[in-house]
Write a protein that holds these residues in place. Structure first.
Motif, short mmCIF file in Angstrom:
data_model
loop_
_atom_site.label_atom_id
_atom_site.label_comp_id
_atom_site.label_asym_id
_atom_site.label_seq_id
_atom_site.Cartn_x
_atom_site.Cartn_y
_atom_site.Cartn_z
N ARG A 7 6.47 16.11 -6.32
CA ARG A 7 6.96 15.05 -7.19
C ARG A 7 7.52 15.64 -8.48
O ARG A 7 7.00 16.63 -8.98
CB ARG A 7 5.83 14.06 -7.50
CG ARG A 7 5.42 13.25 -6.29
CD ARG A 7 4.29 12.30 -6.66
NE ARG A 7 3.07 13.06 -6.99
CZ ARG A 7 1.97 12.50 -7.47
NH1 ARG A 7 1.95 11.21 -7.72
NH2 ARG A 7 0.90 13.24 -7.70
N VAL A 28 6.10 3.14 1.54
CA VAL A 28 6.15 4.55 1.90
C VAL A 28 7.58 5.07 1.80
O VAL A 28 8.55 4.31 1.86
CB VAL A 28 5.59 4.78 3.31
CG1 VAL A 28 4.14 4.34 3.39
CG2 VAL A 28 6.43 4.05 4.36
N PRO A 29 7.74 6.40 1.65
CA PRO A 29 9.09 6.98 1.55
C PRO A 29 9.88 6.85 2.85
O PRO A 29 9.33 6.53 3.91
CB PRO A 29 8.80 8.46 1.24
CG PRO A 29 7.39 8.51 0.77
CD PRO A 29 6.68 7.39 1.46
N VAL A 41 4.73 16.69 2.06
CA VAL A 41 5.35 15.83 1.06
C VAL A 41 6.08 16.70 0.04
O VAL A 41 5.55 17.71 -0.44
CB VAL A 41 4.27 14.97 0.37
CG1 VAL A 41 4.88 14.15 -0.76
CG2 VAL A 41 3.59 14.06 1.38
N GLU A 64 2.04 9.57 -0.97
CA GLU A 64 2.45 10.62 -1.89
C GLU A 64 1.80 11.94 -1.53
O GLU A 64 2.14 12.98 -2.12
CB GLU A 64 2.09 10.24 -3.32
CG GLU A 64 2.91 9.06 -3.86
CD GLU A 64 2.45 8.61 -5.23
OE1 GLU A 64 1.38 9.08 -5.68
OE2 GLU A 64 3.16 7.81 -5.86
N ARG A 65 0.88 11.92 -0.56
CA ARG A 65 0.12 13.12 -0.20
C ARG A 65 0.21 13.48 1.28
O ARG A 65 -0.05 14.63 1.65
CB ARG A 65 -1.35 12.92 -0.60
CG ARG A 65 -1.50 12.94 -2.12
CD ARG A 65 -2.66 12.14 -2.64
NE ARG A 65 -2.73 12.25 -4.10
CZ ARG A 65 -1.97 11.50 -4.93
NH1 ARG A 65 -1.14 10.59 -4.43
NH2 ARG A 65 -2.05 11.68 -6.24
N ASN A 70 0.57 3.45 -1.04
CA ASN A 70 1.53 4.19 -1.87
C ASN A 70 0.95 5.55 -2.25
O ASN A 70 1.63 6.58 -2.19
CB ASN A 70 1.87 3.41 -3.14
CG ASN A 70 2.33 2.00 -2.85
OD1 ASN A 70 1.54 1.15 -2.39
ND2 ASN A 70 3.59 1.70 -3.14
N TYR A 71 -0.32 5.54 -2.69
CA TYR A 71 -1.00 6.77 -3.12
C TYR A 71 -1.13 7.74 -1.94
O TYR A 71 -0.86 8.94 -2.06
CB TYR A 71 -2.37 6.40 -3.68
CG TYR A 71 -3.15 7.55 -4.25
CD1 TYR A 71 -3.05 7.90 -5.60
CD2 TYR A 71 -4.03 8.29 -3.45
CE1 TYR A 71 -3.79 8.95 -6.13
CE2 TYR A 71 -4.76 9.35 -3.96
CZ TYR A 71 -4.65 9.67 -5.31
OH TYR A 71 -5.38 10.71 -5.83
N TYR A 72 -1.54 7.21 -0.79
CA TYR A 72 -1.70 8.03 0.42
C TYR A 72 -0.37 8.69 0.79
O TYR A 72 -0.32 9.89 1.11
CB TYR A 72 -2.20 7.15 1.57
CG TYR A 72 -2.29 7.84 2.90
CD1 TYR A 72 -3.50 8.36 3.36
CD2 TYR A 72 -1.17 7.97 3.72
CE1 TYR A 72 -3.59 9.00 4.60
CE2 TYR A 72 -1.24 8.62 4.95
CZ TYR A 72 -2.45 9.13 5.38
OH TYR A 72 -2.52 9.77 6.60
N THR A 76 2.49 12.62 5.17
CA THR A 76 3.79 12.17 5.68
C THR A 76 3.66 11.19 6.84
O THR A 76 4.66 10.70 7.35
CB THR A 76 4.62 13.37 6.15
OG1 THR A 76 3.94 14.03 7.22
CG2 THR A 76 4.85 14.35 5.00
#
Length: 251
Positions: free
Chosen positions: A251, A61-62, A248, A34-35, A30-32, A37
């Motif tokens: 946020r 992931v998104p 990304v 966010e940084r 999840n953290y990865y 794609t």
């Protein structure tokens, strides 16, 4: 359009250097995501997970994240491309858990497997057209017109590979997308790539692929978080050079 990330994300020495010290490992993806794609998942090569694992990754992931998946070594290293139907079917059934987040599928061949164009063609034809395929041969006998024709016929990208400033493959464009793996560089920091090397690769990609083509770049030099830093540098340098790169959303 460049998609830049790392080969894998679960490395213990990334805790503290990239991941916060107290972040549970189950939240690392999840953290990865966010940084970055995209990511290349390697443990599908060593031991093919159940479909539920792919589904778990997809949930983390998104919607626009793309995960490249390395084909199981059972097909490439154990069967050596022989009798590919069952291994391919099993892989596709499980990887379907990623849904629309499945990126390219990478077939990395053993370094001692000599060219077998017919076996490669028999394997590639088992994948549906909706799956992007990249092939990374590692024996020089593969660099022939016959092999190139097989890749082009099946719209399979030759995976470009770099190790210590040595280009390990011909720079053939064989598909409507590209795939580059950066294994280790020669900068002062161990295994890292310097800005000059990164800029050189960006120019090669720009010269071979137009802005409408997807090109996936993965840094496989994970020790000491070099892959993370190099991926970030390549994203910044692509922006500086005016090369389209997916990033990304803030946020």
């Amino acid at each position: 359009m460049l998609h830049i990330g790392t080969s894998g994300w679960q490395y213990k020495d990334w805790r503290g250097a990239f991941y916060p010290e107290k972040l549970p490992q189950r939240l690392w993806l999840n953290y990865y995501a966010e940084r970055f794609t995209t990511a290349e998942v390697n443990n599908t090569f060593y031991r093919l997970p159940e479909k539920t694992a792919f589904e778990h990754w997809a949930d983390a992931v998104p919607a626009d994240f793309r995960m490249a998946a390395k084909m199981s070594r059972y097909l490439t290293h154990v069967k050596r491309l022989k009798e590919p139907a069952e291994p391919v079917e099993r892989f596709l059934d499980r990887a379907a858990g990623l849904g629309t987040k499945l990126g390219p599928v990478l077939l990395q061949l053993p370094p001692n497997l000599r060219a077998e164009p017919d076996a490669l063609a028999d394997t590639l034809k088992l994948f549906p057209d909706s799956v992007q395929l990249a092939v990374e041969p590692r024996h020089e006998s593969w660099w022939t017109d016959e092999v190139r024709e097989v890749l082009e016929r099946h719209n399979a990208a030759l995976c470009w590979a770099d190790r210590r400033s040595r280009i390990l493959t011909p720079l053939w464009r064989t598909a409507d997308f590209g795939y580059l793996r950066m294994h280790d560089g020669t900068a002062r920091r161990p295994m890292s790539y310097g800005v000059r090397a990164i800029d050189t690769w960006l120019r090669r990609l720009r010269d071979s692929f137009d802005a409408e083509c997807d090109v996936y770049v993965y840094f496989n030099n994970d020790p000491g978080c070099a892959a993370i830093d190099n991926a970030r540098t390549m994203i910044r340098r692509a922006q500086t050079l005016g090369i389209p790169v997916r990033t990304v959303a803030p946020r």
